[in-house]
Design a protein around this motif. Sequence first.
Motif, PDB file in Angstrom:
ATOM      1  N   LEU A 196      -7.201  40.997  31.809  1.00  0.00           N
ATOM      2  CA  LEU A 196      -6.866  40.132  30.670  1.00  0.00           C
ATOM      3  C   LEU A 196      -5.773  39.138  31.042  1.00  0.00           C
ATOM      4  CD1 LEU A 196      -6.933  42.606  27.629  1.00  0.00           C
ATOM      5  CD2 LEU A 196      -8.630  40.880  28.234  1.00  0.00           C
ATOM      6  N   SER A 197      -4.772  39.616  31.764  1.00  0.00           N
ATOM      7  CA  SER A 197      -3.683  38.673  32.066  1.00  0.00           C
ATOM      8  C   SER A 197      -4.148  37.589  33.041  1.00  0.00           C
ATOM      9  CB  SER A 197      -2.430  39.388  32.554  1.00  0.00           C
ATOM     10  OG  SER A 197      -2.593  39.766  33.885  1.00  0.00           O
ATOM     11  N   ALA A 198      -5.130  37.907  33.897  1.00  0.00           N
ATOM     12  CA  ALA A 198      -5.629  36.877  34.838  1.00  0.00           C
ATOM     13  C   ALA A 198      -6.485  35.829  34.125  1.00  0.00           C
ATOM     14  CB  ALA A 198      -6.445  37.551  35.942  1.00  0.00           C
ATOM     15  N   LEU A 199      -7.228  36.260  33.086  1.00  0.00           N
ATOM     16  CA  LEU A 199      -8.082  35.317  32.363  1.00  0.00           C
ATOM     17  C   LEU A 199      -7.316  34.557  31.291  1.00  0.00           C
ATOM     18  CD1 LEU A 199     -11.335  37.448  31.794  1.00  0.00           C
ATOM     19  CD2 LEU A 199     -10.947  35.711  33.544  1.00  0.00           C
ATOM     20  N   LEU A 200      -6.324  35.210  30.700  1.00  0.00           N
ATOM     21  CA  LEU A 200      -5.632  34.591  29.562  1.00  0.00           C
ATOM     22  C   LEU A 200      -4.384  33.811  29.974  1.00  0.00           C
ATOM     23  CD1 LEU A 200      -6.027  37.455  26.923  1.00  0.00           C
ATOM     24  CD2 LEU A 200      -7.119  35.205  26.889  1.00  0.00           C
ATOM     25  N   LYS A 201      -4.345  33.367  31.219  1.00  0.00           N
ATOM     26  CA  LYS A 201      -3.211  32.544  31.657  1.00  0.00           C
ATOM     27  C   LYS A 201      -3.257  31.233  30.882  1.00  0.00           C
ATOM     28  CE  LYS A 201      -1.039  34.524  35.286  1.00  0.00           C
ATOM     29  NZ  LYS A 201      -1.152  35.882  34.769  1.00  0.00           N
ATOM     30  N   GLN A 232       4.237  32.762  27.609  1.00  0.00           N
ATOM     31  CA  GLN A 232       3.690  33.572  28.711  1.00  0.00           C
ATOM     32  C   GLN A 232       2.230  33.974  28.479  1.00  0.00           C
ATOM     33  OE1 GLN A 232       5.460  33.890  31.401  1.00  0.00           O
ATOM     34  NE2 GLN A 232       7.163  32.868  30.347  1.00  0.00           N
ATOM     35  N   GLY A 233       1.612  33.485  27.431  1.00  0.00           N
ATOM     36  CA  GLY A 233       0.278  33.959  27.077  1.00  0.00           C
ATOM     37  C   GLY A 233       0.396  35.143  26.135  1.00  0.00           C
ATOM     38  N   PRO A 234      -0.726  35.624  25.613  1.00  0.00           N
ATOM     39  CA  PRO A 234      -0.674  36.680  24.593  1.00  0.00           C
ATOM     40  C   PRO A 234      -0.138  38.003  25.122  1.00  0.00           C
ATOM     41  CG  PRO A 234      -2.935  36.179  25.217  1.00  0.00           C
ATOM     42  CD  PRO A 234      -2.087  35.193  25.924  1.00  0.00           C
ATOM     43  N   LYS A 235       0.444  38.769  24.222  1.00  0.00           N
ATOM     44  CA  LYS A 235       0.937  40.101  24.610  1.00  0.00           C
ATOM     45  C   LYS A 235      -0.242  41.047  24.740  1.00  0.00           C
ATOM     46  CE  LYS A 235       5.235  39.476  22.173  1.00  0.00           C
ATOM     47  NZ  LYS A 235       4.810  38.253  21.472  1.00  0.00           N
ATOM     48  N   VAL A 250      -5.917  17.647  26.461  1.00  0.00           N
ATOM     49  CA  VAL A 250      -5.779  17.141  27.835  1.00  0.00           C
ATOM     50  C   VAL A 250      -7.098  17.436  28.569  1.00  0.00           C
ATOM     51  CG1 VAL A 250      -3.287  17.493  27.857  1.00  0.00           C
ATOM     52  CG2 VAL A 250      -4.767  19.317  28.695  1.00  0.00           C
ATOM     53  N   PRO A 251      -7.363  16.753  29.688  1.00  0.00           N
ATOM     54  CA  PRO A 251      -8.626  17.015  30.390  1.00  0.00           C
ATOM     55  C   PRO A 251      -8.754  18.486  30.768  1.00  0.00           C
ATOM     56  CG  PRO A 251      -7.475  15.174  31.378  1.00  0.00           C
ATOM     57  CD  PRO A 251      -6.549  15.754  30.368  1.00  0.00           C
ATOM     58  N   TYR A 252      -9.966  19.010  30.661  1.00  0.00           N
ATOM     59  CA  TYR A 252     -10.172  20.414  31.010  1.00  0.00           C
ATOM     60  C   TYR A 252     -11.480  20.580  31.762  1.00  0.00           C
ATOM     61  CZ  TYR A 252     -13.019  20.329  26.731  1.00  0.00           C
ATOM     62  OH  TYR A 252     -13.934  20.012  25.767  1.00  0.00           O
ATOM     63  N   THR A 253     -11.675  21.748  32.327  1.00  0.00           N
ATOM     64  CA  THR A 253     -12.857  22.014  33.144  1.00  0.00           C
ATOM     65  C   THR A 253     -13.517  23.309  32.666  1.00  0.00           C
ATOM     66  OG1 THR A 253     -11.724  23.395  34.724  1.00  0.00           O
ATOM     67  CG2 THR A 253     -11.625  21.026  35.137  1.00  0.00           C
ATOM     68  N   LYS A 254     -14.496  23.753  33.459  1.00  0.00           N
ATOM     69  CA  LYS A 254     -15.217  24.990  33.135  1.00  0.00           C
ATOM     70  C   LYS A 254     -14.294  26.213  33.013  1.00  0.00           C
ATOM     71  CE  LYS A 254     -15.972  24.980  38.002  1.00  0.00           C
ATOM     72  NZ  LYS A 254     -16.665  25.327  39.192  1.00  0.00           N
ATOM     73  N   LYS A 255     -13.079  26.104  33.543  1.00  0.00           N
ATOM     74  CA  LYS A 255     -12.148  27.248  33.453  1.00  0.00           C
ATOM     75  C   LYS A 255     -11.868  27.636  32.005  1.00  0.00           C
ATOM     76  CE  LYS A 255      -9.071  27.755  37.403  1.00  0.00           C
ATOM     77  NZ  LYS A 255      -7.689  27.517  37.833  1.00  0.00           N
ATOM     78  N   CYS A 256     -12.094  26.683  31.065  1.00  0.00           N
ATOM     79  CA  CYS A 256     -11.825  27.007  29.653  1.00  0.00           C
ATOM     80  C   CYS A 256     -12.730  28.149  29.186  1.00  0.00           C
ATOM     81  CB  CYS A 256     -11.984  25.772  28.766  1.00  0.00           C
ATOM     82  SG  CYS A 256     -13.675  25.152  28.669  1.00  0.00           S
ATOM     83  N   ASP A 257     -13.934  28.259  29.746  1.00  0.00           N
ATOM     84  CA  ASP A 257     -14.842  29.339  29.334  1.00  0.00           C
ATOM     85  C   ASP A 257     -14.307  30.709  29.762  1.00  0.00           C
ATOM     86  OD1 ASP A 257     -16.737  27.789  28.049  1.00  0.00           O
ATOM     87  OD2 ASP A 257     -18.029  27.571  29.807  1.00  0.00           O
ATOM     88  N   TRP A 258     -13.583  30.763  30.881  1.00  0.00           N
ATOM     89  CA  TRP A 258     -13.047  32.063  31.337  1.00  0.00           C
ATOM     90  C   TRP A 258     -11.888  32.495  30.458  1.00  0.00           C
ATOM     91  CZ3 TRP A 258     -16.730  34.214  33.593  1.00  0.00           C
ATOM     92  CH2 TRP A 258     -17.561  33.521  34.482  1.00  0.00           C
ATOM     93  N   TYR A 259     -11.126  31.525  29.936  1.00  0.00           N
ATOM     94  CA  TYR A 259     -10.074  31.873  28.975  1.00  0.00           C
ATOM     95  C   TYR A 259     -10.732  32.453  27.709  1.00  0.00           C
ATOM     96  CZ  TYR A 259      -5.994  31.497  25.934  1.00  0.00           C
ATOM     97  OH  TYR A 259      -4.964  31.785  25.069  1.00  0.00           O
ATOM     98  N   SER A 260     -11.803  31.787  27.247  1.00  0.00           N
ATOM     99  CA  SER A 260     -12.497  32.272  26.039  1.00  0.00           C
ATOM    100  C   SER A 260     -13.044  33.675  26.258  1.00  0.00           C
ATOM    101  CB  SER A 260     -13.640  31.331  25.651  1.00  0.00           C
ATOM    102  OG  SER A 260     -13.140  30.045  25.408  1.00  0.00           O
ATOM    103  N   LEU A 261     -13.529  33.955  27.478  1.00  0.00           N
ATOM    104  CA  LEU A 261     -14.007  35.312  27.765  1.00  0.00           C
ATOM    105  C   LEU A 261     -12.847  36.308  27.623  1.00  0.00           C
ATOM    106  CD1 LEU A 261     -16.130  37.378  28.692  1.00  0.00           C
ATOM    107  CD2 LEU A 261     -15.513  36.846  31.045  1.00  0.00           C
ATOM    108  N   GLY A 262     -11.661  35.919  28.108  1.00  0.00           N
ATOM    109  CA  GLY A 262     -10.473  36.773  27.960  1.00  0.00           C
ATOM    110  C   GLY A 262     -10.207  37.056  26.474  1.00  0.00           C
TER     111      GLY A 262
END
Length: 502
Positions: free
Chosen positions: A377-382, A361-364, A319-331
């Motif tokens: 971690l929980s804020a980035l790995l949403k 719910q995202g990773p444990k 699905v379309p994504y934005t720069k926010k994907c990099d913050w998930y990868s940082l998590g």
Amino acid sequence: MIFTLDDDLEGLKLSDSESSLQQQQQPTALYDETDEAENVMNLDHLNLATEPIPFLGDRPRRRSSVLEKFPVSTPPRTRRISVTSASNPLGGGCLDGGQLLTHRDAGIFRCLADFKPVRVLGKGAYGKVILVRDQQTSKLYAMKQLLKAEILFTEENDQSQKDDKDVSKLVERTFAERTILSELEHPNIVKLFYTFHDNAKLYLLLQYIPGGELFFHLKEQGTLDEDTVAFYAAEISCALKFLHSKGIVYRDLKPENCLLDQNGHLVLTDFGLSKKSVAQQEVPFSSSAESAFESEEVTNLYSIIGTPEYCAPEVLQGVPYTKKCDWYSLGCLMYDMLIGKPPHTGANHKVILNKIQRDKQGPKIPHYLSDGMKDMLSALLKKEHTKRWDVDKYWRTPTDPKQKRKKKKAGQEKTSGYTSHFIFRKIDWPKLEKGEIQKSEPGPILPLITDWALAENFDSEFTSMSYEDTLKGIDINIPKSSSDYFKGFSYKASCSYLERHF
Ligand SMILES: Nc1ncnc2c1ncn2[C@@H]1O[C@H](COP(=O)(O)OP(=O)(O)OP(=O)(O)O)[C@@H](O)[C@H]1O
């Protein structure tokens, strides 16, 4: 023999061959019948790799996957990078005019004969990265080589050329690393000095980063303490924030692409999967450019690209994504540094994608981490990107009292200032953002370097490899017309840039 560190898979009693056979025969719906219908996602269109991920010792090396949503017309191993312009606004030279540059061009460009190989540093899907010595100056560089044939020919039949549209798109994407790096100057991003090409290959002459991959140090140490992780997270965040302000989404954050310099500071390399948004290309870095970027969210990207273990769910979903994907990868990367493996692992990419989707719910997050680290971690790995911390937007806590923060409700996106987070309490952000810490203070891991040419911090798997084949011309019959595709690839950084960094 394939192993997995993943607890969920440890219980499986199947032999490897049975297990992989079963995985291939499984329907590709992501959830079982008990899951809600809207969450079921079919992965057939993604042409996912089901071959086992190579396992090397305790920590498997993660390969980038390069997959496209509409349609998967080229093999998944094909480099898929995208940029819309090969121009160079920073004033480096670009004069090769499309001829095959097997000779030095009036002293402006460099050629293969200028460099003496020292040893292999690494190997990617498209060629090796070799430590080379400049014969004129004795300076060391990391030379990245990309095979033209990989770009011009299909994998199923090496003799058949792809159709013109396909090839020009792929070649355009091949320019991304060269173009993006030639426009950037940041203490936590690798520097590009020269590029050139000959009949067989494209060459990028990069700043040599002698401390090796973060991957190498993680393999040695297993996990890192929270202060070290916070320090590297801060350096990576500075680099990502800088890239995003330029309209660039990095898309391939992983320990293999994070190098340590001689002072133990983190340097991002491998911009082969990065993407520069069209709307941002000519916009200089300024606060107004930043706000335009924020409001427009111009980087709606679709290519399914990156390394699955560190990829944001929206990227994998197509699905379309934005720069926010990099913050998930940082998590994911922080999780890996703390726990010893990324949040989702598995015997092949399909298993990993299924797990990410299943984890509603995202990773444990392990209970033994500090509350601050758990919160980060929980804020980035949403999993839901709208609930994920928009770090670019909330970089600093607003000083303007009118911009009063609304109280965050449970599950909602975090709106406090990222740099003021508790885990960063020991970071001097103003000095880090100005690059002063990178120049004056050592990082938390100081790589052992007795002689830069020995490449002691690189895996012997690579440094013991032969480099003879990489510095000989390859006899490949590339049609003459194909040379036009690579017109404009050669580049030399401006004299002032070269002086500043050598
Ligand atoms: N500037 C550099 N200095 C030192 N080593 C480097 C440098 N650039 C790359 N390397 C080494 O070479 C490896 C491969 O480089 P890179 O990731 O750019 O290649 P790639 O073909 O894009 O790889 P992949 O297929 O995994 O994406 C790196 O992981 C690193 O070990």
